[in-house]
Design a protein around this motif. Sequence first.
Motif, mmCIF file in Angstrom:
data_model
loop_
_atom_site.group_PDB
_atom_site.id
_atom_site.type_symbol
_atom_site.label_atom_id
_atom_site.label_comp_id
_atom_site.label_asym_id
_atom_site.label_seq_id
_atom_site.Cartn_x
_atom_site.Cartn_y
_atom_site.Cartn_z
ATOM 1 N N TYR A 186 0.850 -1.177 0.000
ATOM 2 C CA TYR A 186 0.000 0.000 0.000
ATOM 3 C C TYR A 186 0.890 1.233 0.000
ATOM 4 N N TYR A 203 0.811 5.643 0.998
ATOM 5 C CA TYR A 203 0.069 6.688 1.702
ATOM 6 C C TYR A 203 0.792 8.007 1.557
ATOM 7 N N GLU A 236 2.135 11.076 3.644
ATOM 8 C CA GLU A 236 2.488 11.560 4.980
ATOM 9 C C GLU A 236 2.096 13.036 5.057
ATOM 10 N N THR A 237 1.289 13.394 6.046
ATOM 11 C CA THR A 237 0.811 14.779 6.102
ATOM 12 C C THR A 237 1.368 15.577 7.277
ATOM 13 N N TYR A 266 -9.046 2.012 -0.471
ATOM 14 C CA TYR A 266 -8.537 3.240 0.134
ATOM 15 C C TYR A 266 -8.999 3.349 1.581
ATOM 16 N N HIS A 267 -8.236 4.136 2.345
ATOM 17 C CA HIS A 267 -8.507 4.380 3.764
ATOM 18 C C HIS A 267 -8.249 5.855 4.001
ATOM 19 N N MET A 268 -9.284 6.603 4.363
ATOM 20 C CA MET A 268 -9.155 8.042 4.562
ATOM 21 C C MET A 268 -9.783 8.395 5.904
ATOM 22 N N TRP A 280 -11.273 0.373 5.578
ATOM 23 C CA TRP A 280 -10.906 0.306 4.170
ATOM 24 C C TRP A 280 -12.165 0.192 3.313
ATOM 25 N N GLY A 333 -3.315 11.685 -4.584
ATOM 26 C CA GLY A 333 -3.682 12.002 -3.213
ATOM 27 C C GLY A 333 -3.338 13.452 -2.948
ATOM 28 N N LYS A 379 -4.057 9.595 5.441
ATOM 29 C CA LYS A 379 -3.354 8.396 4.973
ATOM 30 C C LYS A 379 -3.833 8.064 3.584
#
Length: 111
Positions: A11, A13, A15-16, A44-46, A79, A102, A111
């Motif tokens: 996966y 993601y 990084e924020t 996806y996972h938000m 997810w 993203g 993420k």
Amino acid sequence: DHTTNSAQGHYIYIETSEPTKVNDTASIISEHLVAGQGCFGLWYHMHGPSIGSLVIYTSTKTNPMTEVKRIDGEQGDQWYHLQTDINVSLQTKQYLRIIVKGVAGDGIQGK
């Protein structure tokens, strides 16, 4: 991994946390595809109070960056499976790319 239903998957993601800023982006761009229609899917996972966006685009020489699907903001701590039709009119000798972008929100839990 949801795709292979095994531990062998991967996966990615965004990084924020600092130094990432609001609206910073990360993109995955497919290789050139010759099919102009079909189905595209991903998991996806938000999760988080300040999540940004996940945007799916198609891109051809004559129609670059055409938005196909957009998901904005908090979606819950789980997810989800996204499946969307891709239907693009391709000209002779033209290729299609799928772009998954993203976009960072203004929090540290994206993420």
